[in-house]
Motif scaffolding. Structure first.
Motif, mmCIF file in Angstrom:
data_model
loop_
_atom_site.group_PDB
_atom_site.id
_atom_site.type_symbol
_atom_site.label_atom_id
_atom_site.label_comp_id
_atom_site.label_asym_id
_atom_site.label_seq_id
_atom_site.Cartn_x
_atom_site.Cartn_y
_atom_site.Cartn_z
ATOM 1 N N LYS A 1 54.165 53.353 48.003
ATOM 2 C CA LYS A 1 52.864 53.395 47.324
ATOM 3 C C LYS A 1 52.658 54.810 46.813
ATOM 4 O O LYS A 1 52.971 55.777 47.510
ATOM 5 N N TYR A 2 52.080 54.926 45.607
ATOM 6 C CA TYR A 2 51.951 56.223 44.972
ATOM 7 C C TYR A 2 50.744 56.212 44.038
ATOM 8 O O TYR A 2 50.521 55.245 43.317
ATOM 9 N N LYS A 3 49.960 57.276 44.097
ATOM 10 C CA LYS A 3 48.867 57.454 43.137
ATOM 11 C C LYS A 3 49.037 58.811 42.475
ATOM 12 O O LYS A 3 49.130 59.837 43.165
ATOM 13 N N ALA A 4 49.092 58.801 41.179
ATOM 14 C CA ALA A 4 49.356 60.018 40.427
ATOM 15 C C ALA A 4 48.218 61.025 40.591
ATOM 16 O O ALA A 4 47.046 60.665 40.619
ATOM 17 N N LYS A 5 48.587 62.280 40.708
ATOM 18 C CA LYS A 5 47.661 63.424 40.748
ATOM 19 C C LYS A 5 46.729 63.431 41.946
ATOM 20 O O LYS A 5 45.758 64.163 41.958
ATOM 21 N N LYS A 6 46.982 62.631 42.952
ATOM 22 C CA LYS A 6 46.091 62.561 44.116
ATOM 23 C C LYS A 6 46.800 62.921 45.421
ATOM 24 O O LYS A 6 46.208 62.812 46.482
ATOM 25 N N ASN A 7 48.067 63.298 45.355
ATOM 26 C CA ASN A 7 48.863 63.640 46.537
ATOM 27 C C ASN A 7 48.867 62.498 47.559
ATOM 28 O O ASN A 7 48.731 62.711 48.750
ATOM 29 N N TYR A 8 49.010 61.258 47.062
ATOM 30 C CA TYR A 8 49.026 60.083 47.921
ATOM 31 C C TYR A 8 50.375 59.403 47.789
ATOM 32 O O TYR A 8 50.741 58.937 46.713
ATOM 33 N N ARG A 9 51.120 59.389 48.889
ATOM 34 C CA ARG A 9 52.425 58.731 48.913
ATOM 35 C C ARG A 9 52.605 58.079 50.271
ATOM 36 O O ARG A 9 52.386 58.711 51.298
ATOM 37 N N ARG A 10 53.036 56.828 50.294
ATOM 38 C CA ARG A 10 53.301 56.110 51.536
ATOM 39 C C ARG A 10 54.637 55.386 51.403
ATOM 40 O O ARG A 10 54.886 54.733 50.397
ATOM 41 N N ARG A 11 55.467 55.510 52.436
ATOM 42 C CA ARG A 11 56.757 54.807 52.439
ATOM 43 C C ARG A 11 56.810 53.904 53.651
ATOM 44 O O ARG A 11 56.405 54.290 54.744
ATOM 45 N N MET A 12 57.319 52.712 53.432
ATOM 46 C CA MET A 12 57.546 51.762 54.509
ATOM 47 C C MET A 12 58.810 50.987 54.201
ATOM 48 O O MET A 12 59.251 50.938 53.057
ATOM 49 N N GLY A 13 59.364 50.370 55.221
ATOM 50 C CA GLY A 13 60.518 49.496 55.039
ATOM 51 C C GLY A 13 60.298 48.214 55.820
ATOM 52 O O GLY A 13 59.455 48.144 56.715
ATOM 53 N N HIS A 14 61.043 47.189 55.456
ATOM 54 C CA HIS A 14 60.908 45.902 56.127
ATOM 55 C C HIS A 14 62.233 45.164 56.069
ATOM 56 O O HIS A 14 62.908 45.158 55.048
ATOM 57 N N ARG A 15 62.599 44.533 57.199
ATOM 58 C CA ARG A 15 63.778 43.661 57.253
ATOM 59 C C ARG A 15 63.335 42.347 57.875
ATOM 60 O O ARG A 15 62.957 42.299 59.037
ATOM 61 N N GLN A 16 63.382 41.281 57.093
ATOM 62 C CA GLN A 16 62.916 39.970 57.527
ATOM 63 C C GLN A 16 63.941 39.319 58.458
ATOM 64 O O GLN A 16 65.117 39.217 58.113
ATOM 65 N N PRO A 17 63.524 38.866 59.645
ATOM 66 C CA PRO A 17 64.463 38.162 60.523
ATOM 67 C C PRO A 17 64.786 36.764 59.978
ATOM 68 O O PRO A 17 63.928 36.119 59.367
ATOM 69 N N TYR A 18 66.021 36.324 60.191
ATOM 70 C CA TYR A 18 66.432 35.002 59.713
ATOM 71 C C TYR A 18 67.305 34.314 60.758
ATOM 72 O O TYR A 18 67.776 34.931 61.705
ATOM 73 N N THR A 19 67.504 33.027 60.555
ATOM 74 C CA THR A 19 68.419 32.227 61.363
ATOM 75 C C THR A 19 69.389 31.534 60.417
ATOM 76 O O THR A 19 68.974 30.953 59.420
ATOM 77 N N LYS A 20 70.671 31.612 60.730
ATOM 78 C CA LYS A 20 71.707 30.973 59.913
ATOM 79 C C LYS A 20 72.013 29.614 60.526
ATOM 80 O O LYS A 20 72.381 29.522 61.700
ATOM 81 N N LEU A 21 71.824 28.546 59.742
ATOM 82 C CA LEU A 21 72.023 27.176 60.221
ATOM 83 C C LEU A 21 73.164 26.507 59.472
ATOM 84 O O LEU A 21 73.404 26.793 58.298
ATOM 85 N N GLN A 22 73.836 25.577 60.145
ATOM 86 C CA GLN A 22 74.814 24.711 59.496
ATOM 87 C C GLN A 22 74.371 23.263 59.730
ATOM 88 O O GLN A 22 74.142 22.867 60.866
ATOM 89 N N ILE A 23 74.235 22.500 58.651
ATOM 90 C CA ILE A 23 73.811 21.113 58.742
ATOM 91 C C ILE A 23 74.981 20.292 59.281
ATOM 92 O O ILE A 23 76.080 20.330 58.726
ATOM 93 N N ILE A 24 74.728 19.541 60.365
ATOM 94 C CA ILE A 24 75.826 18.778 60.979
ATOM 95 C C ILE A 24 75.650 17.277 60.859
ATOM 96 O O ILE A 24 76.593 16.537 61.059
ATOM 97 N N GLY A 25 74.477 16.801 60.514
ATOM 98 C CA GLY A 25 74.323 15.345 60.382
ATOM 99 C C GLY A 25 72.941 14.928 59.960
ATOM 100 O O GLY A 25 71.980 15.663 60.077
ATOM 101 N N PHE A 26 72.886 13.700 59.416
ATOM 102 C CA PHE A 26 71.618 13.124 58.971
ATOM 103 C C PHE A 26 71.146 12.092 59.948
ATOM 104 O O PHE A 26 71.851 11.477 60.659
#
Length: 95
Positions: A70-95
Motif C-alpha cells: 500500500k502506498y500514498k504519494a507525498k504522504k510518507n505512507y507505505r505498508r508491506r504485507m505478504g500472504h501464502r494461502q494454504p491448500y490441500t492436493k486431492l486426487q479423485i479416486i471414484g464416483f
C-alpha cells in the motif's frame, strides 16, 4: 464422465484420477474425503443429484507468495504485507 464438485465455497471439475488443489481440508494425508456433487455429466447429459465423489488427500502445502504493498504519494505512507494461502492436493479416486 465428469462431475462438478463443491469444496471450500468453490466449484471444481472432477474426473477420475484428476488432481485438484482446493482450500485446506483438516484431515491427515493418505485419508479419503467425500466431496459434494453439484452436477454430473455423462454422454453430454447433465444430471443434478446429491451424490458424493471420493478423493484421496495427497499433501498439504502453501501457495505462492502474494506481495501486498500500500502506498500514498507525498504522504510518507507505505505498508508491506505478504500472504501464502494454504491448500490441500486431492486426487479423485471414484464416483
Amino acid at each position: 464422465m465428469y462431475a462438478i464438485v463443491k469444496s471450500g465455497g468453490k466449484q471444481y471439475r472432477a474426473e477420475k484420477d484428476t488432481v485438484l488443489f482446493v482450500e485446506k481440508i483438516e484431515a491427515p494425508v493418505d485419508s479419503t474425503v467425500d466431496l459434494e456433487v453439484i452436477m454430473s455429466v455423462k454422454d453430454s447429459v447433465a444430471t443434478i443429484n446429491g451424490k458424493t465423489v471420493k478423493a484421496k488427500i495427497l499433501e498439504h502445502g502453501l501457495g505462492d507468495k502474494l506481495d501486498i504493498f500500500k502506498y500514498k504519494a507525498k504522504k510518507n505512507y507505505r505498508r508491506r504485507m505478504g500472504h501464502r494461502q494454504p491448500y490441500t492436493k486431492l486426487q479423485i479416486i471414484g464416483f
